[in-house]
Scaffold this active site. Sequence first.
Site, PDB file in Angstrom:
ATOM      1  N   TYR A  57     -16.176 -31.144  -5.987  1.00 30.30           N
ATOM      2  CA  TYR A  57     -16.076 -31.537  -7.241  1.00 30.30           C
ATOM      3  C   TYR A  57     -16.802 -32.697  -7.671  1.00 30.30           C
ATOM      4  CZ  TYR A  57     -13.597 -33.359 -11.539  1.00 30.30           C
ATOM      5  OH  TYR A  57     -13.133 -33.790 -12.736  1.00 30.30           O
ATOM      6  N   HIS A 100     -11.356 -24.713 -17.556  1.00 30.61           N
ATOM      7  CA  HIS A 100     -12.348 -24.154 -16.852  1.00 30.61           C
ATOM      8  C   HIS A 100     -11.680 -22.786 -16.597  1.00 30.61           C
ATOM      9  CE1 HIS A 100     -15.265 -27.539 -15.587  1.00 30.61           C
ATOM     10  NE2 HIS A 100     -14.104 -28.303 -16.073  1.00 30.61           N
ATOM     11  N   ASP A 140     -17.053 -27.394  -9.425  1.00 30.69           N
ATOM     12  CA  ASP A 140     -17.367 -28.037 -10.565  1.00 30.69           C
ATOM     13  C   ASP A 140     -18.241 -28.884 -10.361  1.00 30.69           C
ATOM     14  OD1 ASP A 140     -17.699 -29.186 -13.058  1.00 30.69           O
ATOM     15  OD2 ASP A 140     -15.676 -29.793 -13.286  1.00 30.69           O
ATOM     16  N   GLU A 190     -10.101 -30.512  -8.922  1.00 30.09           N
ATOM     17  CA  GLU A 190      -9.292 -31.238  -9.859  1.00 30.09           C
ATOM     18  C   GLU A 190      -7.942 -30.860  -9.682  1.00 30.09           C
ATOM     19  OE1 GLU A 190      -9.823 -33.372 -13.971  1.00 30.09           O
ATOM     20  OE2 GLU A 190     -10.856 -31.446 -13.698  1.00 30.09           O
ATOM     21  N   ASN A 248     -20.531 -30.398 -12.844  1.00 31.27           N
ATOM     22  CA  ASN A 248     -20.486 -31.167 -13.684  1.00 31.27           C
ATOM     23  C   ASN A 248     -21.882 -31.469 -14.168  1.00 31.27           C
ATOM     24  OD1 ASN A 248     -18.377 -32.320 -15.091  1.00 31.27           O
ATOM     25  ND2 ASN A 248     -17.615 -33.229 -13.090  1.00 31.27           N
ATOM     26  N   ASN A 296     -11.618 -24.745 -11.277  1.00 30.39           N
ATOM     27  CA  ASN A 296     -11.220 -26.149 -11.452  1.00 30.39           C
ATOM     28  C   ASN A 296     -10.102 -25.878 -12.285  1.00 30.39           C
ATOM     29  OD1 ASN A 296     -10.789 -28.392 -13.190  1.00 30.39           O
ATOM     30  ND2 ASN A 296     -12.502 -29.299 -12.927  1.00 30.39           N
TER      31      ASN A 296
END
Length: 484
Positions: free
Chosen positions: A337, A475, A377, A261, A379, A230
């Site tokens: 993502y 990151h 990522d 991202e 999350n 990321n």
Amino acid sequence: MGISSNTEKSAVKENTARNQVVEIQTIRDDPARLKAMTVRELRTVMRSAGIPAKGCKNDLVSTLKNFLTNENDGQSSVVREEHGTSMIKSVCSETVSSKQKRNNSYDEDQKQNVNAVSEISGIKRRGKAPSVGTGVEVKKKRVMTKQKLSVKVDAVAGKKPSRASRQSLQICNEDDGTIDKVDVSINSSEPWTVLTHKKPQQGWIPYNPRTMRPPPLTDDTEFVKILSWNVNGLRALLKLEAFSALQLAQKENFDVLCLQETKLQEKDVEKVRQCLLDGYENSFWTCSVSKLGYSGTAIISRIKPLSVRYGLGISDHDSEGRLVTVEFDKFYLISGYVPNSGEGLRRLTYRVTQWDPSLSNYMKELEKSKPVILTGDLNCAHQEIDIFNPAGNRRSAGFTDEERESFERNFLSEGFVDTFRRQHPGVVGYTYWGYRHGGRLKNIGWRLDYFLVSESIADKVHDSYILPDVAGSDHCPIGLILKL
């Protein structure tokens, strides 16, 4: 009258201090006196000696005994009680006269750590200073840590570090009061090698890529090496003088690079394509069209894929450019993502009831023809080991019970393996650190980036690793080496 009053007050103070000194001497001469003292008397004596007086009577008696014992040995101890428990952490100074000076230095260091912020999508929660552990089993012992300031010059870099290059671990035996000391070397340029966690469990150790990665595969072994990162804005990353894509490629020699991202718009893609490294001519990009300069994912490869897909094929999910899938001979690779639940958890319901199940169904459908690798990522810090401050982030995006349960239900329970956790079950390794309050320097982070693979190829994973030394984003990259 004022002078007389002040004189009287001074006399009272001096008399009180003199009485407390006498009291401490009495206790020293007759330790049995401690048991007869009330809690109020104990606290009064301890405060006069500059000893924190917290806890029940047993704690106060034990603390005062330790103080007197250490004082007899030419040392003194400052004792803290941690959140109502009887676990005692002592920071020992060299002499009684230097105790206050050492405590002031320690307190200043703690003040810098106290404002450590756990960040996800603008949500911040204040936390206490990180605790440090070693994973050493200690029975009937109390573990105490001490941080020292150092002015030692780094002969290699020619710089004077502002933090300690040593960590002293003291183990106090409750049976006989003796202290064993173990020195743990700390490289201030590699903060990830220090175990920082608010609730470390016995046996947990920090991730160190220099010592925990397996030997390289031999030249006659067929394998693929995938990196995922990321980048939190690709154009900004490429402009950084300190970052070199060429050096990263030379160091890692990856076959495929997955990005999340990127924050690119469609008009930017062609220009970025022209800057690609030699040998990585195959690149596939998806950008957000509902919100420009937002989200975005990509796959850059020197292996030409058999096919490429963008998104999940569901219009409600595909306007933010969150997914790219490429098909290789032996597996599908997805760069993803996952949506952040956002400030105030405004997207939490969407995340756990719509996005996660749709992505899981998509992966299961692909898996019908060949194994699947999902990276990016995601999350979500799945377990308490994956986040520095679990208790303080129960309602923070990325660590809510709902997100963690969804991660378990939609991915792990469906047969997809968290490769890093399988390879390193008791290792604390983070992939995200907030920019504020020096999170990366203090290793106050989250593990949000993953390689999830189908169970059918999990045993072919040679290495699942983190590259915490690669800067340029909040990151760091993660890597996977898969034997084919």
